[in-house]
Motif scaffolding. Sequence first.
Motif, mmCIF file in Angstrom:
data_model
loop_
_atom_site.group_PDB
_atom_site.id
_atom_site.type_symbol
_atom_site.label_atom_id
_atom_site.label_comp_id
_atom_site.label_asym_id
_atom_site.label_seq_id
_atom_site.Cartn_x
_atom_site.Cartn_y
_atom_site.Cartn_z
ATOM 1 N N ARG A 19 0.834 -1.210 0.000
ATOM 2 C CA ARG A 19 0.000 0.000 0.000
ATOM 3 C C ARG A 19 0.865 1.255 0.000
ATOM 4 O O ARG A 19 0.552 2.244 -0.665
ATOM 5 C CB ARG A 19 -0.943 -0.003 1.213
ATOM 6 N N LYS A 20 1.959 1.213 0.752
ATOM 7 C CA LYS A 20 2.870 2.360 0.779
ATOM 8 C C LYS A 20 3.482 2.591 -0.603
ATOM 9 O O LYS A 20 3.573 3.733 -1.076
ATOM 10 C CB LYS A 20 3.972 2.131 1.818
ATOM 11 N N ALA A 21 3.897 1.493 -1.256
ATOM 12 C CA ALA A 21 4.471 1.608 -2.597
ATOM 13 C C ALA A 21 3.434 2.145 -3.580
ATOM 14 O O ALA A 21 3.752 2.956 -4.469
ATOM 15 C CB ALA A 21 4.986 0.253 -3.062
ATOM 16 N N GLN A 22 2.183 1.708 -3.423
ATOM 17 C CA GLN A 22 1.126 2.193 -4.296
ATOM 18 C C GLN A 22 0.890 3.691 -4.098
ATOM 19 O O GLN A 22 0.720 4.433 -5.066
ATOM 20 C CB GLN A 22 -0.166 1.426 -4.036
ATOM 21 N N ARG A 23 0.887 4.122 -2.839
ATOM 22 C CA ARG A 23 0.695 5.554 -2.573
ATOM 23 C C ARG A 23 1.847 6.367 -3.153
ATOM 24 O O ARG A 23 1.648 7.456 -3.701
ATOM 25 C CB ARG A 23 0.558 5.799 -1.070
ATOM 26 N N ARG A 24 3.050 5.843 -3.023
ATOM 27 C CA ARG A 24 4.212 6.542 -3.578
ATOM 28 C C ARG A 24 4.058 6.688 -5.090
ATOM 29 O O ARG A 24 4.333 7.764 -5.651
ATOM 30 C CB ARG A 24 5.494 5.774 -3.247
ATOM 31 N N GLN A 25 3.615 5.620 -5.742
ATOM 32 C CA GLN A 25 3.434 5.687 -7.188
ATOM 33 C C GLN A 25 2.324 6.658 -7.565
ATOM 34 O O GLN A 25 2.426 7.370 -8.577
ATOM 35 C CB GLN A 25 3.126 4.295 -7.742
ATOM 36 N N GLN A 26 1.263 6.702 -6.767
ATOM 37 C CA GLN A 26 0.191 7.671 -7.008
ATOM 38 C C GLN A 26 0.723 9.092 -6.967
ATOM 39 O O GLN A 26 0.351 9.940 -7.797
ATOM 40 C CB GLN A 26 -0.916 7.518 -5.956
ATOM 41 N N LEU A 27 1.595 9.365 -6.010
ATOM 42 C CA LEU A 27 2.171 10.705 -5.893
ATOM 43 C C LEU A 27 3.053 11.035 -7.086
ATOM 44 O O LEU A 27 3.016 12.156 -7.613
ATOM 45 C CB LEU A 27 2.969 10.815 -4.591
ATOM 46 N N ILE A 28 3.840 10.067 -7.533
ATOM 47 C CA ILE A 28 4.716 10.299 -8.684
ATOM 48 C C ILE A 28 3.887 10.574 -9.933
ATOM 49 O O ILE A 28 4.140 11.539 -10.679
ATOM 50 C CB ILE A 28 5.653 9.094 -8.908
ATOM 51 N N ASP A 29 2.874 9.749 -10.167
ATOM 52 C CA ASP A 29 2.038 9.924 -11.354
ATOM 53 C C ASP A 29 1.312 11.271 -11.318
ATOM 54 O O ASP A 29 1.221 11.965 -12.342
ATOM 55 C CB ASP A 29 1.019 8.785 -11.453
ATOM 56 N N GLY A 53 -5.194 12.200 -4.783
ATOM 57 C CA GLY A 53 -6.271 11.716 -3.931
ATOM 58 C C GLY A 53 -5.785 11.240 -2.582
ATOM 59 O O GLY A 53 -6.368 10.333 -1.980
ATOM 60 N N LEU A 54 -4.713 11.878 -2.076
ATOM 61 C CA LEU A 54 -4.121 11.488 -0.799
ATOM 62 C C LEU A 54 -3.973 12.712 0.100
ATOM 63 O O LEU A 54 -3.888 13.841 -0.392
ATOM 64 C CB LEU A 54 -2.731 10.864 -1.020
ATOM 65 N N THR A 55 -3.907 12.472 1.395
ATOM 66 C CA THR A 55 -3.643 13.561 2.320
ATOM 67 C C THR A 55 -2.146 13.827 2.380
ATOM 68 O O THR A 55 -1.329 12.986 1.991
ATOM 69 C CB THR A 55 -4.155 13.222 3.731
ATOM 70 N N GLN A 56 -1.775 14.992 2.899
ATOM 71 C CA GLN A 56 -0.364 15.385 2.901
ATOM 72 C C GLN A 56 0.499 14.492 3.781
ATOM 73 O O GLN A 56 1.704 14.383 3.550
ATOM 74 C CB GLN A 56 -0.240 16.848 3.333
ATOM 75 N N ARG A 57 -0.092 13.856 4.767
ATOM 76 C CA ARG A 57 0.741 12.986 5.616
ATOM 77 C C ARG A 57 1.333 11.838 4.818
ATOM 78 O O ARG A 57 2.417 11.341 5.144
ATOM 79 C CB ARG A 57 -0.051 12.468 6.807
ATOM 80 N N TYR A 58 0.637 11.434 3.753
ATOM 81 C CA TYR A 58 1.177 10.345 2.943
ATOM 82 C C TYR A 58 2.327 10.824 2.059
ATOM 83 O O TYR A 58 3.161 10.022 1.640
ATOM 84 C CB TYR A 58 0.077 9.724 2.084
ATOM 85 N N PHE A 59 2.364 12.108 1.766
ATOM 86 C CA PHE A 59 3.512 12.635 1.025
ATOM 87 C C PHE A 59 4.791 12.401 1.821
ATOM 88 O O PHE A 59 5.777 11.880 1.297
ATOM 89 C CB PHE A 59 3.332 14.127 0.754
ATOM 90 N N TYR A 60 4.753 12.786 3.095
ATOM 91 C CA TYR A 60 5.956 12.694 3.921
ATOM 92 C C TYR A 60 6.253 11.266 4.360
ATOM 93 O O TYR A 60 7.308 10.999 4.925
ATOM 94 C CB TYR A 60 5.819 13.634 5.119
ATOM 95 N N GLU A 61 5.363 10.355 4.085
ATOM 96 C CA GLU A 61 5.628 8.939 4.279
ATOM 97 C C GLU A 61 6.686 8.454 3.292
ATOM 98 O O GLU A 61 7.472 7.551 3.594
ATOM 99 C CB GLU A 61 4.328 8.166 4.077
ATOM 100 N N SER A 62 6.717 9.061 2.096
ATOM 101 C CA SER A 62 7.613 8.607 1.031
ATOM 102 C C SER A 62 8.696 9.603 0.658
ATOM 103 O O SER A 62 9.745 9.208 0.142
ATOM 104 C CB SER A 62 6.800 8.281 -0.228
#
Length: 203
Positions: A19-29, A53-62
């Motif tokens: 899920r973390k890898a997926q969120r990271r890819q969402q941010l890149i795309d 479609g993510l909150t900012q906390r997930y940005f700093y996760e990656s």
Amino acid sequence: MPTSSTVQRRYRGAAAIERKAQRRQQLIDAAIEVYGRNGYRHSGVKQVCEAAGLTQRYFYESFAHSDELLIACYEQAASQLRENITTAAEAVGDDRRERGRAMLLAYFRALKAQPLIANLLLVEIRGISPDVDHAIMRELQEVSRNITRVVARPDHQPDELLRAGIMGGVIHIALHWMSTGYRQLPEDVAETAFKLGGAILAE
């Protein structure tokens, strides 16, 4: 023998990593789209997260900061482009001149077909930070080595300065072409750029 609870923890751990890898890819795309359209300097973390479609906390996760995300975007887009032009070259056979033409044509066609990625790769990436500049240099060196592997004689390694000059010339041709709204056909632009690339083939 692992217990069911141990297996479940491992499953949950693997799922969390996925899920973390997926969120990271969402941010890149999302960032490729946002940076390519609005410009990196005019785009913030909030805009990228909203597009993903993510909150900012997930940005700093990656990513520690926006430059890291920009580098990830650049490396992904550049890698995909490099693979595409190499595939195009290898598809035409062993003739070195035709391989060179095929690489250039695939390159310019890709830029025109994906103007947001073209803007990211050639415009928005410049002059951001030393780390970003180092990422650009690494990619250009990799592209140069790849082109040499595909089109140069197997028994000859072209001069490093010559390779750098050709790369710079092709990029400037691309930038000028982009600035005119892709007015000329990709085939014509590729033929112009081939006059530069021919220096490698002539050696």
